[in-house]
Design an enzyme around this catalytic site. Structure first.
Site, PDB file in Angstrom:
ATOM      1  N   ASP A  48       0.872  -1.169   0.000  1.00  0.00           N
ATOM      2  CA  ASP A  48       0.000   0.000   0.000  1.00  0.00           C
ATOM      3  C   ASP A  48       0.909   1.218   0.000  1.00  0.00           C
ATOM      4  O   ASP A  48       1.476   1.591   1.028  1.00  0.00           O
ATOM      5  CB  ASP A  48      -0.903  -0.020   1.238  1.00  0.00           C
ATOM      6  CG  ASP A  48      -1.728   1.263   1.398  1.00  0.00           C
ATOM      7  OD1 ASP A  48      -1.726   2.095   0.463  1.00  0.00           O
ATOM      8  OD2 ASP A  48      -2.357   1.436   2.466  1.00  0.00           O
TER       9      ASP A  48
ATOM     10  N   LYS B 244       3.191  11.760  -3.395  1.00  0.00           N
ATOM     11  CA  LYS B 244       2.320  10.901  -4.198  1.00  0.00           C
ATOM     12  C   LYS B 244       1.393  11.744  -5.078  1.00  0.00           C
ATOM     13  O   LYS B 244       1.003  11.331  -6.172  1.00  0.00           O
ATOM     14  CB  LYS B 244       1.505   9.988  -3.278  1.00  0.00           C
ATOM     15  CG  LYS B 244       0.545   9.039  -4.011  1.00  0.00           C
ATOM     16  CD  LYS B 244      -0.158   8.125  -3.038  1.00  0.00           C
ATOM     17  CE  LYS B 244      -1.195   7.244  -3.700  1.00  0.00           C
ATOM     18  NZ  LYS B 244      -1.845   6.312  -2.745  1.00  0.00           N
TER      19      LYS B 244
ATOM     20  N   GLU C 190      -7.147   0.814  -4.725  1.00  0.00           N
ATOM     21  CA  GLU C 190      -7.153   0.760  -3.261  1.00  0.00           C
ATOM     22  C   GLU C 190      -8.487   0.287  -2.671  1.00  0.00           C
ATOM     23  O   GLU C 190      -8.495  -0.579  -1.791  1.00  0.00           O
ATOM     24  CB  GLU C 190      -6.749   2.126  -2.697  1.00  0.00           C
ATOM     25  CG  GLU C 190      -5.260   2.412  -2.905  1.00  0.00           C
ATOM     26  CD  GLU C 190      -4.872   3.836  -2.620  1.00  0.00           C
ATOM     27  OE1 GLU C 190      -5.739   4.630  -2.191  1.00  0.00           O
ATOM     28  OE2 GLU C 190      -3.688   4.185  -2.821  1.00  0.00           O
TER      29      GLU C 190
ATOM     30  N   ASP D 109     -13.036   5.096   1.066  1.00  0.00           N
ATOM     31  CA  ASP D 109     -11.587   5.088   1.268  1.00  0.00           C
ATOM     32  C   ASP D 109     -11.033   6.514   1.232  1.00  0.00           C
ATOM     33  O   ASP D 109     -10.875   7.100   0.164  1.00  0.00           O
ATOM     34  CB  ASP D 109     -10.930   4.220   0.188  1.00  0.00           C
ATOM     35  CG  ASP D 109      -9.420   4.094   0.355  1.00  0.00           C
ATOM     36  OD1 ASP D 109      -8.885   4.647   1.330  1.00  0.00           O
ATOM     37  OD2 ASP D 109      -8.781   3.435  -0.482  1.00  0.00           O
TER      38      ASP D 109
END
Length: 575
Positions: A6, A68, A145, A168
């Site tokens: 992850d 990211k 994800e 999420d």
């Protein structure tokens, strides 16, 4: 062995499928969560994780976080004397996780399943795959994800039938997916999301409020050290509000103490615009599946930001029921990635498990429309693959040249849902040559192929000819060529990673440096002596001296940080 990773905005985790179940892998400090931070130490070695996070406030010019969000772009971050792209920084995090997995397993690791936000674009996915290659990993699968979270959650309910929604919310991205589980098959029905919405935005909102209440000059935003310290204090206040009803943001500026009290009501008001943005992807996913909220069997929380009470309240109000968080929201995505790794390895315990996914956004080309009055209108979007189509998928769009005398057609490929291409994301363009025949109308068949990794290939054929033209991304700053990847891999190989077996001591020293810069007066002088003495013990390389000194030093740092009236009440004890 294939590992599951992850790769998060704020924290990253690695897990493995072993002995018939997913197992999280601890890092060199014994923690499951590794902060997605990278720092260049004074000796030129790379620090990753908690040690790097401690240096965000003391060495902001040598440390990077939240990179990211730059994946798939040409944005560079300067650390010391060197510039890094987001995929290079991500590769350093991946290398650290790879080393942790190898230490845990006792064998070399060369393959991985890496998770990405469901709404990541083609360029962002390719950048993530590149990061894996730069870290020395063959990326077996890019897994969305929320789909990973669903895999982890569904493993406990394989013999049941249910519909559930995965909510999420991570540090930097928000995804929602609706899934159906039946007879061991987990089918993603729809996905939606926002790549620039997460817990980091709540922290930024608290920072903005601090500037307003303290009437600070906007020029302070150009001070990296001040902003990192303020951001850290705002992050702490946000976390404290998850456990209590009130928190304080405090920081020093030019010898003066600045502070701000914030309570749940103020945070709710602050988060209102962000919460409004969360509703839209949820409603879109429900509309696309033609499922109403009351028809869902459960709401599954994933991502560390869902720990915030304001988020839990939003989800409860939105769906009229309490969400489930049976599995730790910080860990559920990594655990699901390990399940996918097990599927890739064809583990016997997973023989009855099947996972399907969808394309989370529409993909198509720019077209010119002919209007009723004979005029034409440019810049319209023509979808070839509609959002939430099951993948892998291959679809063909049929188009004609505007003018029979054209010698080429420029196919511009876009991702998005807007009617006009200017409001969508340009993925690349393909120049297709046409025969210079002014009498024949020229037709172009455009085939879009979208695979389970979320990667797109575009081919064009003119007048059903056998010659194919394959999409070449031109002018896309998010793409690296194979030669550039090889070059950057060689450069990263030269960078020395800080030894894993000394990481705990380096993290303690980084933490001590951060605290030293925060305190004043006698405490500061006393702490300076303690740091020097601890460094002296480390230089002996004698474990019998180092271990008790480490524990004493750590307890001392805990004592300083736990004292809320540091400057006036803390009484350093002599040795």
């Amino acid at each position: 062995m294939i590992i599951g990773i992850d790769l998060g905005t704020t924290n990253s985790l690695v897990a493995v499928w072993k002995d018939g179940k997913s197992q999280l892998v601890p890092n060199g400090l014994g923690d499951m969560l590794t902060p997605s931070c990278v720092s260049i130490d004074e000796d030129g070695s790379v620090l990753v994780g908690k040690a790097a996070k401690e240096r965000l406030q003391t060495h902001p010019e040598r440390t990077a976080a939240v990179f990211k969000r730059y994946m798939g772009s040409d944005k560079k971050v300067r650390l010391g004397q060197k510039d890094f792209r987001a995929e290079e920084l991500s590769a350093l995090v991946l290398k650290s996780l790879k080393a942790d997995a190898e230490a845990f397993l006792g064998e070399a690791v060369t393959e991985a399943v890496i998770t990405v936000p469901a709404y990541f674009s083609d360029a962002q996915r390719k950048a993530t795959r590149t990061a894996g290659l730069l870290a020395g990993l063959k990326v077996e699968r890019l897994l969305n994800e929320p789909s990973a979270a669903a895999l982890a959650y569904g493993m406990h309910q394989l013999n049941s039938e249910s519909r559930f929604l995965v909510f999420d919310l991570g540090g930097g991205t928000f995804d929602v997916s609706i899934l159906e589980l039946f007879e061991g098959v987990m089918e993603v029905r729809a996905s939606a999301g926002d790549n620039y919405l997460g817990g980091e935005d709540v922290t930024s909102a608290i920072v903005d409020l601090f500037f307003q209440r303290n009437k600070l000059a906007t020029s302070l935003r150009n001070n990296p050290m001040f902003m990192q310290r303020l951001g850290a204090s705002a992050e702490t206040a946000k976390r404290n509000l998850s456990a209590g009803q009130q928190a304080k943001v405090q920081i020093q500026l030019d010898g003066n103490d600045l502070s701000m009290d914030i309570d749940e009501e103020a945070l709710d008001k602050l988060c209102a615009p962000l919460l409004k943005r969360m509703r839209e992807p949820v409603e879109r996913a429900l509309r696309d599946t033609n499922i109403r909220a009351n028809e869902l069997d459960s709401i599954v929380l994933a991502g560390g930001a869902t720990r915030m009470p304001v988020i839990k309240r939003l989800v409860t109000l939105m769906f009229g029921r309490f969400p489930t968080s049976e599995i730790n929201p910080d860990e559920v995505v990594a655990l699901g990635a390990a399940v996918q790794a097990g599927l890739k390895m064809k583990d016997a315990a997973l023989e009855e498990v099947v996972m399907t996914d969808v394309a989370p956004y529409s993909l198509g080309v720019e077209v010119c429309m002919r209007l009723a009055d004979g005029k034409s209108s440019d810049g319209h979007f023509s979808p070839v693959i509609e959002r939430n189509t099951a993948v892998p998928v291959s679809r063909v769009g049929h188009y004609r040249a505007v003018d029979a005398r054209q010698t080429s057609v420029q196919l511009r490929v876009f991702q998005g849902e807007s009617r006009l291409v200017k409001d969508n994301i340009l993925l690349g363009q393909l120049d297709v040559p046409l025969q210079p025949d002014g009498n024949e109308e020229k037709a172009v068949d455009v085939r879009f192929t979208y695979d389970v990794n979320g990667l797109l290939e575009v081919r064009a054929n003119v007048n059903n000819s056998t010659e194919s033209h394959v999409l070449i991304i031109e002018g896309n700053p998010g793409m690296l060529s194979e030669e550039e990847i090889r070059q950057r891999f060689a450069e990263l190989e030269k960078i020395k990673m800080h030894p894993r077996d000394t990481l705990e001591m380096r993290t303690l020293l980084a933490r001590a440096d951060r605290i030293y810069q925060q305190v004043r007066g006698e405490v500061r002088s006393w702490l300076s002596v303690q740091i020097a003495e601890f460094e002296g013990v480390l230089e002996t390389q004698n474990p019998r001296l180092i271990n008790p000194a480490k524990n004493k030093f750590s307890d001392m740092l805990n004592s300083i940080e736990s004292d809320s009236h540091l400057h006036s009440d803390f009484d350093p004890q002599p040795n």
